[in-house]
Design an enzyme around this catalytic site. Structure first.
Site, short mmCIF file in Angstrom:
data_model
loop_
_atom_site.label_atom_id
_atom_site.label_comp_id
_atom_site.label_asym_id
_atom_site.label_seq_id
_atom_site.Cartn_x
_atom_site.Cartn_y
_atom_site.Cartn_z
N LYS A 9 -6.15 -7.11 -6.95
CA LYS A 9 -5.61 -7.64 -5.90
C LYS A 9 -6.49 -8.69 -5.35
O LYS A 9 -7.83 -8.87 -5.60
CB LYS A 9 -5.33 -6.61 -4.87
N TYR A 49 7.00 -4.36 -4.59
CA TYR A 49 6.46 -3.32 -3.48
C TYR A 49 7.91 -2.94 -2.99
O TYR A 49 7.68 -2.26 -1.92
CB TYR A 49 5.65 -3.73 -2.49
N ASN A 112 -7.62 -2.24 -1.07
CA ASN A 112 -8.08 -1.06 -1.95
C ASN A 112 -8.22 -1.68 -3.27
O ASN A 112 -8.19 -0.95 -4.23
CB ASN A 112 -7.26 0.27 -1.84
N HIS A 115 -4.11 -2.05 -7.98
CA HIS A 115 -3.13 -1.58 -7.87
C HIS A 115 -2.65 -0.85 -9.53
O HIS A 115 -3.06 -1.53 -10.47
CB HIS A 115 -1.58 -2.42 -7.82
N GLU A 126 7.36 -2.23 -13.80
CA GLU A 126 6.64 -3.05 -13.48
C GLU A 126 5.87 -4.00 -14.42
O GLU A 126 5.78 -5.23 -14.42
CB GLU A 126 5.27 -2.23 -12.99
#
Ligand code: CMP
Length: 143
Positions: A9, A49, A112, A115, A126
């Site tokens: 990310k 998402y 975080n 992903h 995905e």
């Protein structure tokens, strides 16, 4: 062979952790079959998402993912989906174990670092969302 989708990310890229994060999957023995560096469109972020659309953090999450570039990857190997989740660690870096990516480098659930697909079926969806077939390289290491 099983495949998973991983995305470093914006916080992982901004903090200079791209090499460190990729190293962990390479040295584990998984095979990289897709890799690209991109600024994510709002549409792609919202689709990725979609399962979180009703959550209070959805808008902020999408804004964050589109805010600066990400590294999108596909990795291959036996049990790679579950194994990658272990290497990544629990969603909240405050509770992820030391030795995991989030446990070693993060403290904020909204930042975080990476992903990873949560199940093989999610991984397939995905991968199809982020990569065209011709962007994936079918190969096997000779080791
Ligand atoms: P990821 O594995 O990308 O999947 C969904 C993401 O939503 C998750 O990592 C977190 O970055 C984010 N997320 C989950 N819960 C929260 C929360 N309570 N506040 C902010 N972001 C969250």
């Amino acid at each position: 062979m099983e495949r998973t989708f991983l995305a470093i990310k914006p916080d992982g890229v901004q903090r200079g952790l791209v090499g460190e994060i990729i190293r962990r999957f390479e040295t584990k023995g998984f095979t990289l079959v897709g890799l690209k560096f991109l600024k994510v469109s709002r549409e792609l972020a919202q689709q990725h998402y979609d399962v979180h659309r009703e959550r209070p953090f959805f808008t902020g999450l999408v804004e964050f993912i589109i805010s600066s570039p990400v590294v999108a990857m596909v990795w291959e190997g036996d049990g790679v989906v579950a194994s990658a989740r272990k290497i990544i660690g629990a969603t909240n870096p405050l509770t992820s174990e030391p030795g995991t990516i989030r446990g070693d480098f993060g403290i904020n659930i909204g930042r975080n670092l990476i992903h990873g697909s949560d199940a093989p079926e999610t991984a397939q969806k995905e991968i199809a969302l982020w990569f065209k077939d011709e962007e994936l390289v079918n190969w096997q290491p000779h080791l």
